[in-house]
Design a protein around this motif. Structure first.
Motif, short mmCIF file in Angstrom:
data_model
loop_
_atom_site.label_atom_id
_atom_site.label_comp_id
_atom_site.label_asym_id
_atom_site.label_seq_id
_atom_site.Cartn_x
_atom_site.Cartn_y
_atom_site.Cartn_z
N LEU A 1 0.87 -1.18 0.00
CA LEU A 1 0.00 0.00 0.00
C LEU A 1 0.90 1.22 0.00
O LEU A 1 1.49 1.58 1.02
N GLU A 2 1.03 1.87 -1.15
CA GLU A 2 1.99 2.97 -1.30
C GLU A 2 1.68 4.11 -0.33
O GLU A 2 2.57 4.64 0.33
N ASP A 3 0.43 4.50 -0.27
CA ASP A 3 -0.02 5.49 0.71
C ASP A 3 -1.51 5.30 0.91
O ASP A 3 -2.17 4.57 0.17
N ALA A 4 -2.04 5.93 1.94
CA ALA A 4 -3.45 5.71 2.27
C ALA A 4 -4.40 6.39 1.31
O ALA A 4 -5.61 6.14 1.36
N ASP A 5 -3.89 7.23 0.41
CA ASP A 5 -4.75 7.83 -0.61
C ASP A 5 -5.32 6.78 -1.55
O ASP A 5 -6.30 7.03 -2.26
N GLU A 6 -4.68 5.59 -1.57
CA GLU A 6 -5.19 4.52 -2.42
C GLU A 6 -6.50 3.95 -1.89
O GLU A 6 -7.20 3.21 -2.59
#
Length: 342
Positions: free
Chosen positions: A285-290
């Motif tokens: 999960l690259e960042d929580a914006d995903e």
């Protein structure tokens, strides 16, 4: 599942007992008024205990490992253990889908099942031993997080401090890390008082308060809505939270209310610490914006259960592998590098 079994309670750190053919869980919902034990004899009952809140959802990892051991004992023999245990693995994975720790533990179990000897292995006993090893590792990780967090406190202040924590999002390894941190800070004379606040998971608050009171740690329970006023008027120094999942850039997915605490902490000039075991990190999960707000990860039964706290609001991230100040993708990658021992 058998309810209830009232018994003499072992030391506060022991909320789980393995008895070869059954698992005993201290019911978090009953604390501190009563000390009730729940017995689970198969994976179905373990999954039910997780769903019903006997143990907090993010604490499900080690409990689920014992659940698979119970399932293997029930099956007895199999030519294909992975296939035989697949329904139980699926059931337990669905008992707390937001918990990265649960997914990590079940991944370890699956990996072990894929590497079984061709013949002669006592698989039920092997899986029971694996669960016990994971349980011990979890305890050791908590102690490490407590000591590393204490070092952070020492770097920032030499006098006794007042803290606020949200144990609802400090379940599992995070909760045990907080307990070890609070005990260590109190023992070192660096913690004057700990306020515990909760909204959704009152069971985790009761467990944390009860466990710390056993050790003489000064602690009080507060409603989450009082957090802002406490920050304003009670001379707090730190806010401590946990994580169900940590993205590769340091964004934290945790109980609803964590983001609000981070914003309030920044407004009042308090430091914000996240305590989380490395098993909570989701590097995919690259960042929580995903994650969209309507994502199943954040909701259950159509209701928002979790929220996202961006990494820029976090001062310190404490894991059993080390401490990351002002976390970002580069620092997280360095922390999790297989070349780094501690």
């Amino acid at each position: 599942m058998q309810f209830p079994s009232r018994d003499q309670v072992p030391p506060a750190a022991s909320a789980l007992e393995w008895h070869t053919n059954h698992l005993r869980l201290l019911d978090h919902r009953s604390l501190p008024e009563a000390r009730v034990w729940v017995e689970c004899r198969d994976a179905d009952e373990v999954a039910e205990a997780i769903v019903q809140g006997v143990v907090p959802g993010a604490a499900a990892g080690v409990v689920a490992a014992y659940g698979i051991a119970l399932a293997a004992r029930r099956i007895g023999r199999s030519a294909d253990w992975l296939a035989a245990l697949k329904p139980d693995l699926t059931l337990l994975a669905g008992s707390s889908p937001a918990s990265a720790q649960l997914g990590w533990v079940l991944g370890v179990v699956i990996d072990r099942l894929q590497r079984l000897p061709s013949s002669g292995a006592d698989v039920p006993e092997l899986l029971a031993q694996l669960a016990m090893d994971l349980h011990l590792s979890d305890r050791e990780a908590a102690r490490s997080m407590g000591q590393l967090g204490l070092q952070v406190f020492k770097r920032h202040a030499s006098q006794s401090q007042r803290l606020l924590a949200m144990p609802g999002n400090l379940a599992g390894g995070s909760l045990r890390g907080l307990l070890e941190l609070a005990r260590a800070a109190h023992g070192a004379g660096l913690m004057e008082h700990l306020h515990l606040c909760a909204d959704q998971d009152a069971g985790a608050l009761r467990l944390a308060r009860w466990a710390l009171e056993q050790d003489g740690v000064p602690v009080s329970a507060q409603v989450l809505a009082a957090a802002g006023q406490l920050m304003k008027g009670d001379n707090l120094h730190w806010v401590v939270v946990g994580a169900q999942r940590v993205a590769a850039n340091g964004d934290v997915i945790s109980d609803l209310g964590t983001y609000a605490l981070a914003v309030l902490a920044m407004h009042h000039g308090l430091r914000f610490m996240v305590v989380a075991p490395s098993s909570a990190f989701d590097v995919g999960l690259e960042d929580a914006d995903e994650i969209e707000p309507e994502d199943a990860l954040l909701q259950r039964d159509g209701r928002l259960q979790l929220d996202v706290t961006p990494a820029e609001l976090i001062d310190v991230l404490v894991t059993e592998r080390g401490v990351v100040e002002r976390p970002d993708a580069g620092r997280i990658a360095e922390l999790l590098s297989p070349l780094r021992l501690h």
